[in-house]
Design an enzyme around this catalytic site. Structure first.
Site, short mmCIF file in Angstrom:
data_model
loop_
_atom_site.label_atom_id
_atom_site.label_comp_id
_atom_site.label_asym_id
_atom_site.label_seq_id
_atom_site.Cartn_x
_atom_site.Cartn_y
_atom_site.Cartn_z
N GLU A 61 0.84 -1.21 0.00
CA GLU A 61 0.00 0.00 0.00
C GLU A 61 0.87 1.26 0.00
O GLU A 61 0.62 2.21 -0.74
CB GLU A 61 -0.91 0.03 1.24
CG GLU A 61 -1.93 -1.10 1.30
CD GLU A 61 -1.40 -2.34 2.01
OE1 GLU A 61 -0.18 -2.59 1.95
OE2 GLU A 61 -2.20 -3.07 2.61
N CYS A 93 -0.64 0.34 7.53
CA CYS A 93 -1.01 0.75 6.17
C CYS A 93 -2.37 1.45 6.18
O CYS A 93 -2.64 2.29 5.31
CB CYS A 93 -1.06 -0.48 5.26
SG CYS A 93 0.58 -1.12 4.94
N ASP A 211 20.78 -38.54 -7.78
CA ASP A 211 20.29 -37.96 -9.04
C ASP A 211 21.02 -36.68 -9.45
O ASP A 211 20.87 -36.24 -10.59
CB ASP A 211 18.79 -37.63 -8.92
CG ASP A 211 17.93 -38.85 -8.63
OD1 ASP A 211 18.46 -39.97 -8.74
OD2 ASP A 211 16.75 -38.68 -8.29
N LEU A 215 17.27 -28.75 -9.67
CA LEU A 215 16.27 -28.04 -8.85
C LEU A 215 16.08 -26.59 -9.30
O LEU A 215 15.94 -25.69 -8.49
CB LEU A 215 16.64 -28.09 -7.35
CG LEU A 215 16.85 -29.49 -6.76
CD1 LEU A 215 17.13 -29.40 -5.26
CD2 LEU A 215 15.64 -30.39 -7.00
N1 LIG Z 1 9.63 -41.03 -7.32
C1 LIG Z 1 9.91 -39.82 -6.94
O1 LIG Z 1 9.08 -38.92 -6.97
C2 LIG Z 1 11.31 -39.52 -6.46
C3 LIG Z 1 11.63 -38.21 -6.08
C4 LIG Z 1 12.91 -37.96 -5.60
C5 LIG Z 1 13.83 -39.00 -5.53
N2 LIG Z 1 13.48 -40.25 -5.93
C6 LIG Z 1 14.41 -41.36 -5.80
O2 LIG Z 1 14.43 -41.70 -4.44
C7 LIG Z 1 15.71 -42.21 -4.09
C8 LIG Z 1 16.06 -41.67 -2.74
O3 LIG Z 1 14.99 -41.97 -1.88
P1 LIG Z 1 14.97 -41.50 -0.39
O4 LIG Z 1 13.66 -41.78 0.19
O5 LIG Z 1 16.16 -42.07 0.30
O6 LIG Z 1 15.09 -39.95 -0.66
P2 LIG Z 1 15.40 -38.58 -0.03
O7 LIG Z 1 14.41 -37.64 -0.56
O8 LIG Z 1 16.78 -38.21 -0.34
O9 LIG Z 1 15.19 -38.71 1.54
C9 LIG Z 1 16.02 -39.36 2.42
C10 LIG Z 1 17.17 -38.49 2.90
O10 LIG Z 1 16.68 -37.34 3.56
C11 LIG Z 1 17.52 -37.02 4.65
N3 LIG Z 1 16.71 -36.95 5.87
C12 LIG Z 1 16.88 -36.05 6.87
N4 LIG Z 1 15.97 -36.20 7.82
C13 LIG Z 1 15.19 -37.24 7.46
C14 LIG Z 1 14.08 -37.88 8.08
N5 LIG Z 1 13.59 -37.47 9.27
N6 LIG Z 1 13.56 -38.95 7.47
C15 LIG Z 1 14.02 -39.36 6.28
N7 LIG Z 1 15.08 -38.79 5.65
C16 LIG Z 1 15.66 -37.73 6.23
C17 LIG Z 1 18.60 -38.07 4.74
O11 LIG Z 1 19.72 -37.55 4.08
P3 LIG Z 1 21.24 -38.02 4.45
O12 LIG Z 1 21.36 -39.43 3.93
O13 LIG Z 1 22.10 -37.06 3.72
O14 LIG Z 1 21.33 -37.97 5.93
C18 LIG Z 1 17.99 -39.22 3.92
O15 LIG Z 1 18.96 -39.97 3.27
C19 LIG Z 1 16.67 -41.76 -5.18
O16 LIG Z 1 17.21 -42.90 -5.78
C20 LIG Z 1 15.82 -40.98 -6.17
O17 LIG Z 1 16.09 -41.36 -7.49
C21 LIG Z 1 12.23 -40.52 -6.37
#
Ligand SMILES: NC(=O)c1ccc[n+]([C@@H]2O[C@H](COP(=O)([O-])OP(=O)(O)OC[C@H]3O[C@@H](n4cnc5c(N)ncnc54)[C@H](OP(=O)(O)O)[C@@H]3O)[C@@H](O)[C@H]2O)c1
Length: 383
Positions: A61, A93, A211, A215
């Site tokens: 505003e 405002c 991956d 982003l």
């Molecule tokens: N289908 C889809 O939509 C999709 C989307 C994205 C990814 N993906 C695939 O998913 C795979 C990874 O799966 P993901 O489930 O391990 O993925 P993620 O999204 O990377 O989540 C897990 C990671 O998040 C972090 N984290 C921190 N706090 C957490 C909590 N409270 N609970 C869970 N995680 C926590 C940890 O990182 P740190 O290990 O660093 O501690 C953990 O390894 C990849 O191979 C990718 O290609 C698929």
């Protein structure tokens, strides 16, 4: 009175459209303040416009009034959110509108913030004609509330608004083979449009390492001026975040556990990233998901698109942090790995009256928002 006054007809549709567009310019800039748009209008002509600036700068505003100068006297102000009535970092405002001699105020959304509300009463007390356009036009109200969803969630829940997007094939594969995608171009382009209207895009450490996602906003999304580029948010309990990752760049937020790690933090800072510490989850699953999402408010993030894998998705769902969800179901089988099923997701997305099903070429998108209202919760049409 918060009624359409008999002396105040609604303005032409394009005036409200323009106020919405001006407000969108403040997305990603104004947080934690709401991204508001304001126009100063006389006889249907827009004399001036303003959007909320960064914290401590002018509200929409005041910005619009500054551009209008003396021409604001007797004119109408159109605002996407009820003008604030309190003295925060900037003066109210409502008082700026009164002092400028504005004759009428048209607003699209009432302010639910108890500290700032009361604007309508204060304007009316100053003899200004107030028209609650949102009460008369639910469609315009829904669109403005959608643009303000981050602010409205902040006031209600003390955290940003979060949309969770997950892709899977009909046979339950969530991890595609290296270099492949689960869904086709139409669904992926839609994800880029979701990114363009979010302040941040969030993934977990495992996804970053597997991956190396960029982003960013591609596929031509965002060229319509809808929002600024979202900042990447990487959530990692282990702190294993390669500084060479494509998403580690200026503006990136890396959310890690409470233990200090000066060398890693310095390397991330050298890439322009900001390291944020939060507590670990009590159950040992990683970081405290609520703390992860809440801490983003301190970094101007009001809207988050979460694109995690199934493990982090589970943590977000279990902590009740998901305001809107999109499940992209790939029409074809892409190979890859079936990851643990997410029963929590089935509780949120039960195909029924309040789940919107949209076709994106060979894929299906299932969408649901808290309360069921898709249009009011950050989910737009799939082109
Ligand atoms: N289908 C889809 O939509 C999709 C989307 C994205 C990814 N993906 C695939 O998913 C795979 C990874 O799966 P993901 O489930 O391990 O993925 P993620 O999204 O990377 O989540 C897990 C990671 O998040 C972090 N984290 C921190 N706090 C957490 C909590 N409270 N609970 C869970 N995680 C926590 C940890 O990182 P740190 O290990 O660093 O501690 C953990 O390894 C990849 O191979 C990718 O290609 C698929």
């Amino acid at each position: 009175m918060v009624d359409r006054s008999s002396t105040q007809p609604l303005l032409p549709e394009e005036v409200y459209e323009r106020a919405l567009a001006v407000g969108r310019r403040a997305a990603g800039v104004s947080g934690p303040n709401p991204p508001v748009g304001c126009l100063i209008v006389r006889d249907g002509d827009v004399l001036a416009e303003g959007a909320t600036g960064p914290v401590g700068a002018a509200h929409a505003e005041v910005e619009a009034l500054r551009h209008a100068g003396g021409a604001a006297a007797g004119a109408t102000a159109v605002v996407t959110l009820e003008p604030c009535a309190h003295h925060g970092r900037t003066p109210p405002c409502t008082d700026a509108l009164r002092d400028a001699g504005v004759a009428a105020v048209h607003l699209l959304v009432r302010d639910p913030d108890p500290t700032a509300a009361g604007g309508v009463a204060r304007l009316a007390a100053a003899g200004i004609d107030v028209v609650d356009v949102g009460a008369l036009r639910p469609d315009l109200h829904a669109r403005a509330a959608d643009d303000l969803r981050g602010f409205l969630t902040r006031v209600r829940d003390g955290r940003p608004h979060l949309t969770l997007k997950l892709a899977q094939t009909v046979d339950g594969v969530t991890v595609p083979p290296a270099g492949a995608y689960l869904t086709g171009t139409a669904a992926r382009s839609h994800v880029h449009r979701l990114r363009a209207r979010s302040d941040a895009v969030l993934v977990g450490g495992a996804t970053l390492r597997a991956d190396d996602p960029r982003l960013d906003v591609r596929h031509g999304a965002g060229t319509d001026g809808s929002g600024t580029s979202p900042r990447p948010v990487i959530v990692s309990a282990s702190g294993d975040v390669p500084t060479s990752a494509r998403a580690v760049r200026a503006g990136t937020l890396v959310v890690v556990g409470p233990d200090p790690h000066p060398e890693r933090d310095a390397a991330l800072a050298a890439r322009g990233a900001t390291v944020v510490r939060v507590p670990a989850a009590d159950d040992g699953s990683g970081l405290d998901a609520t703390a992860v999402v809440r801490c983003l408010l301190e970094h101007r993030v009001l809207t988050v698109l979460a694109e995690p894998g199934p493990r982090l998705a589970r943590a977000l769902l279990t902590a009740d942090l998901v305001d809107a969800v999109e499940v992209h179901v790939a029409g074809g089988a892409a190979g890859g790995q079936v990851r643990p099923a997410l029963p929590e997701l089935a509780d949120v997305v039960r195909v029924g009256a309040d789940v919107d099903v949209v076709r994106a070429d060979a894929d299906l998108i299932l969408r649901r928002a808290r309360g069921g209202a898709v249009a009011a919760s950050g989910l737009q049409e799939v082109a």
